[in-house]
Design an enzyme around this catalytic site. Sequence first.
Site, PDB file in Angstrom:
ATOM      1  N   GLU A 183       7.498   3.625   3.937  1.00  0.00           N
ATOM      2  CA  GLU A 183       7.981   4.434   5.044  1.00  0.00           C
ATOM      3  C   GLU A 183       9.295   4.650   5.008  1.00  0.00           C
ATOM      4  OE1 GLU A 183       7.378   1.275   6.385  1.00  0.00           O
ATOM      5  OE2 GLU A 183       7.915   0.742   7.568  1.00  0.00           O
ATOM      6  N   ASN A 184       9.503   4.936   3.256  1.00  0.00           N
ATOM      7  CA  ASN A 184      11.156   5.379   3.596  1.00  0.00           C
ATOM      8  C   ASN A 184      11.380   6.363   4.616  1.00  0.00           C
ATOM      9  OD1 ASN A 184      11.193   2.439   1.721  1.00  0.00           O
ATOM     10  ND2 ASN A 184       9.812   4.038   0.597  1.00  0.00           N
ATOM     11  N   GLU A 226       4.696  -2.815  13.126  1.00  0.00           N
ATOM     12  CA  GLU A 226       3.930  -2.694  11.780  1.00  0.00           C
ATOM     13  C   GLU A 226       2.243  -2.535  13.113  1.00  0.00           C
ATOM     14  OE1 GLU A 226       4.258  -1.492   9.210  1.00  0.00           O
ATOM     15  OE2 GLU A 226       6.229  -2.619   8.368  1.00  0.00           O
ATOM     16  N   HIS A 234      -0.350   6.148   9.052  1.00  0.00           N
ATOM     17  CA  HIS A 234       0.796   5.064   8.707  1.00  0.00           C
ATOM     18  C   HIS A 234       2.053   4.778   9.402  1.00  0.00           C
ATOM     19  CE1 HIS A 234       1.165   0.031   9.190  1.00  0.00           C
ATOM     20  NE2 HIS A 234       1.675   0.867   8.403  1.00  0.00           N
ATOM     21  N   GLU A 235       1.959   5.649   7.353  1.00  0.00           N
ATOM     22  CA  GLU A 235       3.625   6.143   6.975  1.00  0.00           C
ATOM     23  C   GLU A 235       4.795   7.183   7.967  1.00  0.00           C
ATOM     24  OE1 GLU A 235       4.140   3.361   5.121  1.00  0.00           O
ATOM     25  OE2 GLU A 235       2.543   3.041   4.861  1.00  0.00           O
ATOM     26  N   GLY A 269       0.977  -1.071  -0.176  1.00  0.00           N
ATOM     27  CA  GLY A 269       0.018  -0.297  -0.454  1.00  0.00           C
ATOM     28  C   GLY A 269       0.843   1.317  -0.139  1.00  0.00           C
ATOM     29  N   ALA A 270       1.949   1.412   0.728  1.00  0.00           N
ATOM     30  CA  ALA A 270       2.577   2.070   1.315  1.00  0.00           C
ATOM     31  C   ALA A 270       4.335   2.094   1.777  1.00  0.00           C
ATOM     32  CB  ALA A 270       2.549   3.534   1.850  1.00  0.00           C
TER      33      ALA A 270
HETATM   34 ZN   LIG Z   1       4.041  -0.010   8.394  1.00  0.00          ZN
END
Ligand SMILES: [Zn+2]
Length: 953
Positions: free
Chosen positions: A340-341, A396, A373-374, A337-338
């Site tokens: 988090e870099n 997570e 979330h990110e 979905g995405a």
């Molecule tokens: Zn995550």
Amino acid sequence: MGKGFFISKTLGIVGVIVGTGVVATIIALSVVYSQEKAKNLEVVNPHTTPSTAKDPWENYRLPDSLSPVSYNITLWPRLVVNASTGLYIFTGQSDVVFRCEKETDLILIHCNKLNLTLLSLTGLDGATAPTIKKSWLEVPTQFLVIQLNSNLMAGRQYELYTEFIGELADDLGGFYRSEYTEGTSPPVKKVVATTQMQPVDARKAFPCFDEPAMKAVFHMTLLHAHGTVALANGMNLASVNVTVNGQDVTRTSFEPTPLMSTYLLAFVVSEFGFIQSPEGEKVLIRIWARKQAIAEGQGNYALEKTGPILEFFEKYYSSSYPLTKSDQIALPDFSAGAMENWGLITYRETALLFNPASSSNGDKEWIATVISHELAHMWFGNLVTMKWWNDLWLNEGFASYVSYLGADSAEPTWNVTDLIVLKEVHGAMSVDALASSHPLSAKEEDIVRPAQISELFDTITYSKGAAVLRMLSDFLTEPVFARGLSTYLNTFQYSNTVYQDLWKHLQMAADSTPGLELPASVDDIMNRWILQMGFPVVTIDTATGSINQRHFLLDPDSVVDRPSPFNYEWIVPMKWIKNGNDQTPYWLQTETATHLPMKTSGSDWVLANTKVSGFFRVNYDSGNWDRLLTLLSTDHEAIPVINRAQIVDDAFNLARARTVNTTLALRTTLFLQREREYMPWQTANKNLGYFFLMFDRSDVYGPMQAYLNKQVTPLFNHFKTITADWTKIPEKHTDQYNQVNAISIACSTGVAGCEELTTGWFKDWMNTPENNMIHPNLRQTVYCSAIAAGGMEEWDFAWRMYKEASIASEADKLMYALACTRVPWLLNRYLNYCLDPEKIRKQDATFTIVYIAGNVVGQSLAWDFVRTNWDHLFNDYGGGSLSFARLIEGITRRFSSEFELKQLQQFIEENAEQGFGSATLAVDQALERTKANMKWVAENKKDILTWFTVNSA
Ligand SMILES: [Zn+2]
Ligand SMILES: *[C@@H]1O[C@H](CO)[C@@H](O)[C@H](O)[C@H]1NC(C)=O
Ligand SMILES: *[C@@H]1O[C@H](CO)[C@@H](O)[C@H](O)[C@H]1NC(C)=O
Ligand SMILES: *[C@@H]1O[C@H](CO)[C@@H](O)[C@H](O)[C@H]1NC(C)=O
Ligand SMILES: *[C@@H]1O[C@H](CO)[C@@H](O)[C@H](O)[C@H]1NC(C)=O
Ligand SMILES: *[C@@H]1O[C@H](CO)[C@@H](O)[C@H](O)[C@H]1NC(C)=O
């Protein structure tokens, strides 16, 4: 990573109406991983005894002899295909400075799928580098192995320089390419070079010590064609024009990163456009996407919300954002979905881009929660990182839990913190009730191979992780929880932790809070929830005040062969209500206990697990059940809305586990005639979805439809009234969701006027394709209903609109609705499109197949299709795009007959040799579910038929 499997929020929010009427939730979907393919090639022979004297490079884990200090990396992705090889490639140079911790004559560094062209070793600060004896790539463990003629000296630093070539493949992992077209006359193909490193693909981009604890500083430089823009974790510094190998290119270098893990690296070269936060803000925020998307304002919502959410987390953690900028970029092809870099968050387009004219409130909520979330990870995960992947659940689960808090701060009128119960808690329980579930926390030594790491990205990790942390925060109280977090983050910034470190800091916060009394230490309480799988069902006998707990299993006959250090007993924090009044919370600490305040008489009722703050189910004596059901049918609002949903969910699940009579579960749906709130309806819809899956091909179907028609008619009329005959949209966020339920259930059960409404809207759209008047909230269900009622003409129109959609969320709605047709050849053709990336992007193929399998007409077609094309899907179809766990779960959901069980077993046998990779667990769960379904149908069909027949009259 952003909950990859919820990528398509459509799955979670809207019911399948095709032929069935209600949706069954997709339960155990797992994230898609690019090394799917690599792992499958890894032939593991279970019969070979492991050799005791392994060479170091045969282990998957790095030895502790070396640790990285900094990298200096230059990468040059080519966005045009190489004429001689027919490949898209990138070239690179990397210098890694590392410290020798223990004398050794061996260098092991991760490296996968790169062709090395140069390799050299230098000593720093006067150290002499040993000469290289031999070096090679060890494919199974993904190491570059360098044997030396003499030892590296402990305490000394060395520099390893490499040059290499890699493929810029469309495999969604490592450094990969994404494609899209821009413009119409003629459309021009554009190529983006981008990355997805988590969990173990940084090693596909450059040789590196690719473990989360191997933190280092990264100096990045990208070479790229004029007219393209380069981004990385750090802020872009100077761009200069240079000539390299006779080619004119731009060279962009970046601010060095803080100490960080390799899995959080990102770099992108594209022709994207961007918008940014106003000058003078503390943190520069930029939203990047296809130029057309930016021009249409699709990034505006994300830009508007990112700043406030970042500020929320700064306050929540009492820690300022550790970087100078936050770039967020929407990619046309992205597996999760995405991601988090740190400083450069990558998203699927649907998780970042919003267009008020075509996006629904669900799309909007999805964007707000994914961004949240990110951003939560920027501290929890990035600043402080788990030592090893076995603690992924903490990373997570935590981000999933607090994403609701961040989204709530950005959109306070939505009450999203209540929805966590539907979206995480109930979903987690449905998987965790299986004997083939697993504990949240794994042992470090059990998670070594890439496939084992990937398998961790599942519902348990994300949703159960979120649910138990929410429970913890609830019994500690949110301020104490946040205080513990803050000292934890400050203590361990730029380093790594294990979950016990968090427990310790939460304990400290609890100890310094006067009046907070816990029956045991945080460690004692929480370890029972994370070190053993499953959760309890608590049974309260209000006649005597006795209480007991038992491991809840969906199939009580299933065999639990996984031992538990706590004997499947929990310390259960229980909030409860008596006759509408909150009572002193009770802690159940033993298998059985007596709590006399729960003993009742007369018409007194007891309701436990208020707001579902605890991760457990509740059962009562039949007297209390009767009183609760009576209350629901006379004054349902006396029970909080979350608990109205809970009563339904608990009753249906207890019935499936044969703990209560199925008719009791069905009776919890009688009050829906008067219910207008979303949460109870959504829960009932989901649970009845199971009945539809089991019975939509049997004689139960008719009476079941009639019953639901009767229950939903008042809801349908309610929305017709409050929307002034469907001309307005309700104010409240959850009412907007429930309006969709009203229409989808009404249309699929044949409520008068419903199908006319949806097909009428759809016809209007077909007449003026450039002017879609269907409200975005309703589009998915209207499209589905109209396509189900229509034929080829409707389908082909929707397909054309799908191909032309300029925003991904609109395309997603159509992609879903196209699976709703009842015409078999159209479904078959659609299935075949899934193997053609020009038609269906690889990232979407699994979803589409699962959508089709959700259609009663499509189920067997999808199953045949998957079996026929299994090898192709599994091996040749670009591993990163398909999640086999999701696929297995989706296509076997309806299985409930001896014949289907045989087919499944045969399928498993036929593919046993190759194995099922990250779907191994999903295959076991499919078998377990099929057997449970068979038993359930055999035992319940007759009663259910009778009940629906009587109650639909
Ligand atoms: Zn995550
Ligand atoms: C990185 O390497 C390049 C040459 O490969 C050099 O010019 C540059 O100074 C190096 N940067 C750092 C920070 O070491
Ligand atoms: C790497 O080398 C292999 C074997 O020579 C070759 O097949 C492959 O195409 C090369 N990869 C790249 C990106 O050049
Ligand atoms: C680099 O070259 C391109 C094309 O010639 C030009 O448009 C651009 O302005 C140059 N950039 C710099 C920083 O000189
Ligand atoms: C949000 O929740 C609060 C408290 O539970 C309730 O009073 C309020 O009506 C809810 N708002 C909406 C828009 O649902
Ligand atoms: C469930 O209840 C129904 C009606 O009350 C009854 O006929 C049936 O026998 C019960 N089933 C079981 C398994 O106890």
